[in-house]
Design an enzyme around this catalytic site. Structure first.
Site, PDB file in Angstrom:
ATOM      1  CG  ASP A   1       0.306   0.546   9.120  1.00 23.81           C
ATOM      2  OD1 ASP A   1       1.190   1.424   9.068  1.00 23.81           O
ATOM      3  OD2 ASP A   1      -0.418   0.345  10.112  1.00 23.81           O
TER       4      ASP A   1
ATOM      5  NE  ARG B   1      -1.232   3.148   5.693  1.00 24.23           N
ATOM      6  CZ  ARG B   1      -2.100   2.269   6.165  1.00 24.23           C
ATOM      7  NH1 ARG B   1      -2.404   1.189   5.462  1.00 24.23           N
ATOM      8  NH2 ARG B   1      -2.681   2.467   7.328  1.00 24.23           N
TER       9      ARG B   1
ATOM     10  CB  CYS C   1      -3.881   5.964   5.968  1.00 22.28           C
ATOM     11  SG  CYS C   1      -3.039   7.351   6.754  1.00 22.28           S
TER      12      CYS C   1
HETATM   13  P1  4NP Z   1      -0.871   5.451   8.688  1.00 26.82           P
HETATM   14  O1  4NP Z   1       0.088   4.588   9.636  1.00 26.82           O
HETATM   15  O2  4NP Z   1      -2.268   4.893   8.876  1.00 26.82           O
HETATM   16  O3  4NP Z   1      -0.326   5.176   7.328  1.00 26.82           O
HETATM   17  O4  4NP Z   1      -0.745   6.885   9.138  1.00 26.82           O
HETATM   18  C1  4NP Z   1      -0.181   4.374  10.985  1.00 26.82           C
HETATM   19  C2  4NP Z   1       0.118   5.361  11.901  1.00 26.82           C
HETATM   20  C3  4NP Z   1      -0.114   5.140  13.250  1.00 26.82           C
HETATM   21  C4  4NP Z   1      -0.654   3.940  13.670  1.00 26.82           C
HETATM   22  C5  4NP Z   1      -0.969   2.968  12.748  1.00 26.82           C
HETATM   23  C6  4NP Z   1      -0.722   3.180  11.403  1.00 26.82           C
HETATM   24  N1  4NP Z   1      -0.866   3.726  15.069  1.00 26.82           N
HETATM   25  O5  4NP Z   1      -1.310   2.608  15.408  1.00 26.82           O
HETATM   26  O6  4NP Z   1      -0.626   4.617  15.876  1.00 26.82           O
END
Ligand code: 4NP
Length: 171
Positions: free
Chosen positions: A138, A27, A21
């Site tokens: 997300d 995710r 991700c």
């Molecule tokens: P992930 O979710 O990609 O599912 O781990 C996110 C975690 C952090 C961020 C964006 C999505 N961020 O912008 O910091």
């Protein structure tokens, strides 16, 4: 769709998957924890090498997000990951690279400049019997309901993925 990623595998030559991700805190750690759990339930832990990574470096070294952990724990699943960033060597090493959404897919393709690894990069929801818009959304900026939805989608997708790989086990 190319199915080159379906190679025969064994305990001596385990099948390697990496869930991907953006941040590697919501995710992909959830997908990793669910897949580990299903593989253990099936007694197949020696046949798989299971990992997760993010295309961005913002959260490197962090445990999974507390809402991701709470959601998984409610379903009896532990999330062991510490965030790391995906790199080129991962594209060579893993048999199957599973981006959660089209942005992650694009980021992975940018690492794969010579287009060597296309056949082993598959959107996670290609394995979802109810694929919706094809994205694992997300949940980072939203409430618990979003994390629960991500869990449901990933649980379904991991189930199908494991069933698709099982017939390729050779003892
Ligand atoms: P992930 O979710 O990609 O599912 O781990 C996110 C975690 C952090 C961020 C964006 C999505 N961020 O912008 O910091």
């Amino acid at each position: 769709m190319s199915e080159d990623y379906k190679r025969p595998f064994s305990q001596d030559n385990p099948y390697k998957l990496v869930f991907v991700c953006l941040g590697n805190i919501c995710r992909s750690p959830t997908a990793e924890g669910i897949f580990i759990h299903k593989v253990q339930e099936a007694g197949l832990q020696n046949y798989f090498y299971i990992d997760s990574a993010g295309t961005a470096a913002y959260h490197v070294g962090e445990s999974a997000n507390s809402k991701s952990q709470a959601t998984a724990n409610q379903h009896g699943i532990h999330l062991p990951s510490k965030a790391r960033q995906l790199d080129y060597a991962d594209l060579e090493e893993f048999d199957l690279i599973l981006p959660m959404d089209s942005e992650n897919f694009k980021n992975i393709k940018q690492l794969d400049r010579k287009n060597r690894f296309e056949s082993k990069i598959k959107m996670m929801r290609e394995f979802d019997p109810e694929p919706g818009d094809g994205q694992v959304p997300d949940p980072y900026y939203g409430g618990l309901q979003g994390f629960e939805n991500v869990f449901t989608v990933l649980n379904r997708s991991c189930e199908t993925l494991l069933e698709e790989l099982k017939p390729h086990i050779k003892d």
